[in-house]
Design a protein around this motif. Structure first.
Motif, short mmCIF file in Angstrom:
data_model
loop_
_atom_site.label_atom_id
_atom_site.label_comp_id
_atom_site.label_asym_id
_atom_site.label_seq_id
_atom_site.Cartn_x
_atom_site.Cartn_y
_atom_site.Cartn_z
N LEU A 79 -9.56 -1.18 -3.68
CA LEU A 79 -8.60 -0.93 -2.61
C LEU A 79 -7.55 -2.03 -2.43
O LEU A 79 -6.64 -1.88 -1.61
CB LEU A 79 -9.35 -0.73 -1.28
N GLN A 80 -7.68 -3.12 -3.15
CA GLN A 80 -6.75 -4.26 -3.06
C GLN A 80 -6.64 -4.76 -1.61
O GLN A 80 -7.66 -5.04 -1.00
CB GLN A 80 -5.39 -3.85 -3.64
N PHE A 81 -5.44 -4.87 -1.06
CA PHE A 81 -5.29 -5.51 0.25
C PHE A 81 -5.92 -4.71 1.39
O PHE A 81 -6.33 -5.29 2.40
CB PHE A 81 -3.81 -5.76 0.55
N PRO B 79 -9.61 -5.88 5.67
CA PRO B 79 -10.26 -5.56 6.95
C PRO B 79 -11.59 -4.85 6.77
O PRO B 79 -12.51 -5.03 7.58
CB PRO B 79 -9.23 -4.65 7.65
N LEU B 80 -11.74 -4.07 5.69
CA LEU B 80 -13.01 -3.39 5.43
C LEU B 80 -14.10 -4.39 5.07
O LEU B 80 -15.27 -4.22 5.46
CB LEU B 80 -12.84 -2.36 4.30
N VAL B 81 -13.74 -5.44 4.36
CA VAL B 81 -14.69 -6.49 4.00
C VAL B 81 -15.19 -7.20 5.26
O VAL B 81 -16.39 -7.49 5.39
CB VAL B 81 -14.06 -7.50 3.02
N ILE B 82 -14.30 -7.47 6.20
CA ILE B 82 -14.71 -8.14 7.44
C ILE B 82 -15.62 -7.22 8.25
O ILE B 82 -16.62 -7.67 8.84
CB ILE B 82 -13.48 -8.55 8.27
N LEU B 83 -15.30 -5.93 8.28
CA LEU B 83 -16.17 -4.97 8.97
C LEU B 83 -17.53 -4.92 8.28
O LEU B 83 -18.59 -4.89 8.95
CB LEU B 83 -15.52 -3.58 8.96
N LEU B 84 -17.54 -4.92 6.96
CA LEU B 84 -18.79 -4.94 6.20
C LEU B 84 -19.60 -6.19 6.53
O LEU B 84 -20.83 -6.12 6.68
CB LEU B 84 -18.47 -4.91 4.70
N TYR B 85 -18.93 -7.32 6.65
CA TYR B 85 -19.58 -8.59 6.99
C TYR B 85 -20.33 -8.49 8.32
O TYR B 85 -21.48 -8.91 8.45
CB TYR B 85 -18.51 -9.68 7.04
N ILE B 86 -19.67 -7.90 9.31
CA ILE B 86 -20.29 -7.74 10.63
C ILE B 86 -21.48 -6.78 10.56
O ILE B 86 -22.56 -7.06 11.08
CB ILE B 86 -19.26 -7.25 11.65
N LEU B 87 -21.29 -5.64 9.89
CA LEU B 87 -22.34 -4.63 9.81
C LEU B 87 -23.56 -5.14 9.03
O LEU B 87 -24.71 -4.89 9.44
CB LEU B 87 -21.79 -3.36 9.15
N LEU B 88 -23.33 -5.84 7.93
CA LEU B 88 -24.45 -6.40 7.16
C LEU B 88 -25.22 -7.43 7.98
O LEU B 88 -26.46 -7.50 7.91
CB LEU B 88 -23.95 -7.04 5.87
N SER C 41 0.82 -1.21 0.00
CA SER C 41 0.00 0.00 0.00
C SER C 41 0.86 1.26 0.00
O SER C 41 1.88 1.33 0.68
CB SER C 41 -0.93 0.01 1.22
N SER C 42 0.41 2.24 -0.76
CA SER C 42 1.09 3.54 -0.78
C SER C 42 0.35 4.55 0.10
O SER C 42 0.73 5.72 0.15
CB SER C 42 1.17 4.07 -2.22
N LEU C 43 -0.69 4.08 0.78
CA LEU C 43 -1.47 4.95 1.65
C LEU C 43 -0.75 5.12 2.98
O LEU C 43 -0.68 4.18 3.78
CB LEU C 43 -2.88 4.37 1.86
#
Length: 245
Positions: A222-224, A228-237, A160-162
């Motif tokens: 967003l690649q890698f 963690p955002l996908v896992i957060l999305l999983y919980i929120l959904l 990541s370059s962020l």
């Protein structure tokens, strides 16, 4: 045809093999290679259950073997990864104070906090094996999902370059806090949906389709960092769709 009953367990053993090799890489500080092996192990972990259902060979042996493999791939390896991320000279200087010392002679104590993840994962997997409520959904964050969050960290650092993301991951308080949060979520009484499909209709699987579509969008964008955002999305959904019922 009789060989088909061995396919699910073979996939589970491949998961365990990936996890065991990942342990070696993680101990040698090859965290990127360890992450890729865990990703491969989780791939096998997903398809061993799928194969068992397809071939109608689900059994107690496969269930126990699956959890034993997950303890290594999704429990031990992430714990070592957090240990290694915390094992820096800078972290020891930050946490060694006049009140609390995180170093005893030549042994750095702070990194061992990462192994809390391993303990929580093992406890969650043991509970899963005896919890009859988790046949078609989950109670608490699945161990592979929590492992994905941890294993995404070295990949984000490498690719990541962020600057905000890399600075956050290098923050020791963040790593300790993340370990604590994931350990809690794995054992919390939070109902979460499963990606098992009994049919492919929109009506019965809308939450799964929404999740998969948003996951693809996040990964492409967003690649890698998406992991963690996908896992957060999983919980929120899971929480959101539960409220709609």
């Amino acid at each position: 045809m009789m060989l088909k009953k061995y396919i699910p367990n073979l996939l589970t053993l491949l998961n365990l093999l990936c996890g065991t090799i990942a342990v070696i890489f993680a101990v040698n500080n090859e965290l990127e290679l360890a992450a890729y092996l865990v990703l491969l192990g989780i791939f096998f972990d997903f398809f061993d259950g799928f194969a068992a259902r397809i071939f109608s060979v689900e059994g107690e042996l496969g269930k126990q073997l699956d959890s034993l493999a997950d303890v290594v791939t999704s429990g031990v390896v992430p714990g070592i990864v957090v240990y290694k991320l915390l094992q820096t000279k800078k972290s020891i200087e930050i946490f060694n104070t006049e009140i609390v010392s995180w170093k005893t002679e030549d042994i750095e104590l702070l990194p061992f906090l990462g192994l809390i993840f391993t303990l929580a994962a093992a406890y969650r997997l043991a509970k899963f094996n005896i919890d009859e409520r988790q046949t078609s959904s989950f109670i608490g964050l699945p161990t592979p999902a929590a492992a994905l969050v941890v294993l995404s960290l070295p990949l984000i650092l490498n690719y990541s370059s962020l600057e905000f993301a890399t600075t956050l991951i290098e923050n020791k308080w963040f790593l300790i806090g993340l370990t604590a949060v994931l350990s809690f979520l794995m054992n919390a009484e939070i109902p979460l949906f499963s990606l098992k499909f009994k049919d492919y209709s929109w009506k019965n699987n809308r939450i799964k389709y929404v999740f998969l579509i948003l996951t693809i969008i996040l990964v492409i964008s967003l690649q890698f960092i998406a992991i963690p955002l996908v896992i957060l999305l999983y919980i929120l959904l899971s929480i959101f769709f539960k409220e709609l019922k």
